[in-house]
Design an enzyme around this catalytic site. Structure first.
Site, PDB file in Angstrom:
ATOM      1  N   GLY A   1       0.198  -1.259  -0.050  1.00 40.37           N
ATOM      2  CA  GLY A   1       0.169   0.155  -0.020  1.00 40.37           C
ATOM      3  C   GLY A   1       1.077   1.164  -0.139  1.00 40.37           C
ATOM      4  O   GLY A   1       2.201   1.171   0.364  1.00 40.37           O
ATOM      5  N   SER A   2       0.163   2.584  -0.971  1.00 37.78           N
ATOM      6  CA  SER A   2       0.712   3.654  -0.325  1.00 37.78           C
ATOM      7  C   SER A   2       1.431   4.063   0.894  1.00 37.78           C
ATOM      8  O   SER A   2      -0.023   3.498   2.326  1.00 37.78           O
ATOM      9  CB  SER A   2       0.808   4.538  -1.805  1.00 37.78           C
ATOM     10  N   GLY A   3       1.466   5.589   0.904  1.00 37.34           N
ATOM     11  CA  GLY A   3       1.598   5.908   2.106  1.00 37.34           C
ATOM     12  C   GLY A   3       2.981   5.490   3.185  1.00 37.34           C
ATOM     13  O   GLY A   3       3.516   5.671   3.712  1.00 37.34           O
ATOM     14  N   HIS A   4       3.601   4.661   2.291  1.00 38.36           N
ATOM     15  CA  HIS A   4       4.870   4.411   3.382  1.00 38.36           C
ATOM     16  C   HIS A   4       6.188   4.851   2.721  1.00 38.36           C
ATOM     17  O   HIS A   4       7.096   4.774   3.110  1.00 38.36           O
ATOM     18  CB  HIS A   4       4.747   2.631   3.154  1.00 38.36           C
TER      19      HIS A   4
ATOM     20  N   LYS B   1       5.652  -8.522   2.080  1.00 31.99           N
ATOM     21  CA  LYS B   1       5.801  -8.562   3.134  1.00 31.99           C
ATOM     22  C   LYS B   1       4.312  -9.351   3.554  1.00 31.99           C
ATOM     23  O   LYS B   1       3.264  -9.191   3.125  1.00 31.99           O
ATOM     24  CB  LYS B   1       4.983  -6.624   4.097  1.00 31.99           C
TER      25      LYS B   1
ATOM     26  N   ASP C   1      -1.645  -8.457   0.533  1.00 31.94           N
ATOM     27  CA  ASP C   1      -0.522  -8.456  -0.219  1.00 31.94           C
ATOM     28  C   ASP C   1       0.206 -10.061  -1.168  1.00 31.94           C
ATOM     29  O   ASP C   1       0.050 -10.402  -1.768  1.00 31.94           O
ATOM     30  CB  ASP C   1       1.172  -7.857   0.532  1.00 31.94           C
TER      31      ASP C   1
ATOM     32  N   HIS D   1       0.410   0.412   9.423  1.00 29.89           N
ATOM     33  CA  HIS D   1      -0.859   0.739   9.103  1.00 29.89           C
ATOM     34  C   HIS D   1      -2.133   1.356   9.928  1.00 29.89           C
ATOM     35  O   HIS D   1      -3.227   1.772  10.389  1.00 29.89           O
ATOM     36  CB  HIS D   1      -1.913  -0.238   8.412  1.00 29.89           C
TER      37      HIS D   1
END
Length: 333
Positions: A54-57, A105, A110, A219
Site C-alpha cells: 500500500g502507498s503511504g509508507h 510483507k 499482499d 497501518h
C-alpha cells in the site's frame, strides 16, 4: 484534515507523476496499472527483484527502485494492497530472462495478490520465487495478517537482495539468501500520534495527549499496550527488549540497525533514540556493524519510531556495502 493534496482520490496517481518528474534518470512510471520501474530495465540475465504494498509508507517501496535495489515496485492505494495485475505487468516489463523474485510483507492482501501474480507468470514459463517478511515482534497476528506483520526488515532485504541480484546471483540462491535475511530480522514500533488516510479524512485511531501506543503497526494497527508517555530511553528499552529476546540476539552478534521515523518524527529525536539503542546493544555485546537513521518505512504523518535489528554475516555485510542508487537510498563503496 490538513494535507498538501488536491483530490483525495488522486493522491497516489499524482504522487507517482511527481516521482517520475523528479527522478527521470532513475525511474519510469506506469499509471495503468500503477508501478514504478528502473529506467534501464530490463537487465538481460539479471533476476528481477520486485516488491510492493500500500502507498503511504514512502519511501518504501517506490523510493528504492534503481541500481542495486529494486527493479520495480507496485503501489496500492493508501494502506491497500496492490492488485495482481500490477505485479504481473511490472514483472513482464522488467524480466530479463533470469526469473523474478518477489519480496512480500506478511499482510493477507499482499500475500494473496503476489501469489496470484506469481501463478500467472509461471503459467507463461517465467520462474518466480517469493521471500516473505514477517519480522514485527509486537503481535503474532492482526486484522491485516496471519502471523507476524512485515515491517522494517523489508527495507534491509530489498537492499541486500538487490545487491545480490546486481552481482548476478541465480534465482534459487537469491531466494535462499532472502529467507535467511527474513529469519534474522526483528522489528518493533511505537506511535505518539495517529495518521490520517486522505480519503478517510479523520485519524485512524485516537491517542490521548499523554498516551503512546507500544507495538503499533504501519497501518495504525493496535500494539501490545497503551501507556503514558515516558522518556525516550525508557521507550527504547520497551521496544528493544522484545526484539533482542525474540531471535534471540546474543553477545558477539553483528547487526544492521535501522531507527526509522514513522513519518512525523524528526531526526533530532531519532538520534536520541539511536543513542540509547547503541548503548543497549553495547551492554549486551551486540555489535552494530551498519546503521540507517531516518524515514524509510513510514505511516503517512504518524509521529513515532520503529527499531529493526538484522543479524548479519560476512556475505550480507558485503552486499549491504555494495553501491546503490535510488531516489531514497544511495551510496558508493
Amino acid at each position: 484534515m490538513k494535507k498538501l493534496i488536491n483530490d483525495p482520490q488522486q493522491v497516489v496517481r499524482e504522487a507517482l507523476e511527481g516521482m517520475a518528474a523528479a527522478h527521470p534518470d532513475l525511474i519510469r512510471v506506469s499509471l495503468e496499472p500503477k508501478y514504478i520501474y528502473r529506467a534501464d530495465a530490463p537487465r538481460p540475465g539479471k533476476v528481477a527483484v520486485i516488491s510492493g504494498g500500500g502507498s503511504g509508507h514512502e519511501p518504501m517501496h517506490g523510493g528504492f527502485v534503481g541500481y542495486g535495489m529494486l527493479d520495480a515496485a507496485c503501489p496500492g492505494e493508501v494502506f491497500t494492497s496492490p492488485t495482481p495485475d500490477q505485479m504481473y505487468e511490472a514483472a513482464k516489463r522488467v524480466h530479463g530472462g533470469a526469473g523474478v523474485l518477489f519480496i512480500v510483507k506478511n499482510y493477507s492482501g499482499d500475500v494473496m495478490n503476489f501469489d496470484l501474480a506469481a501463478d500467472l507468470l509461471r503459467g507463461e514459463g517465467i520462474a518466480v520465487e517469493s521471500v516473505l517478511i514477517a519480522d514485527d515482534v509486537a503481535v503474532e497476528s492482526s486484522l491485516y495478517s496471519q502471523g507476524r506483520r512485515g515491517t522494517g526488515t523489508t527495507v534491509l532485504a530489498e537492499k541486500i537482495l538487490g545487491a545480490a541480484a546486481e552481482r548476478g546471483y541465480a534465482l534459487d540462491r537469491l531466494a535462499e539468501l532472502g529467507r535467511r535475511v527474513a529469519e534474522n530480522g526483528r522489528s518493533m514500533g511505537m506511535a505518539l500520534t495517529s495518521c490520517t488516510v486522505p480519503h478517510v479524512g479523520k485519524p485512524t485511531f485516537e491517542l490521548g495527549p499523554d498516551e503512546v501506543e507500544i507495538g503499533i503497526g504501519i497501518h495504525g494497527e493496535p500494539g501490545r499496550y497503551r501507556e503514558p508517555l515516558r522518556p525516550a530511553d525508557e521507550i527504547v528499552e520497551r521496544l528493544l527488549d522484545p526484539i533482542l529476546s525474540d531471535l534471540p540476539f546474543r553477545a558477539g552478534d553483528r547487526v544492521i540497525c535501522m531507527v526509522n521515523s514513522m513519518g512525523g518524527t524528526p531526526l533530532l529525536e531519532l538520534y536520541i533514540v539511536y543513542r540509547k539503542v547503541a548503548a543497549v546493544c553495547a551492554e549486551r555485546g551486540v555489535t552494530i556493524a551498519r546503521n540507517l537513521v531516518g524515514a524509510y518505512i513510514t505511516s503517512l504523518e504518524m509521529a513515532g519510531v520503529s527499531i529493526t535489528l538484522l543479524r548479519v554475516d560476512d556475505e550480507m555485510l558485503e552486499l549491504w556495502d555494495d553501491p546503490v542508487h535510488t531516489p531514497a537510498l544511495r551510496w558508493r563503496r
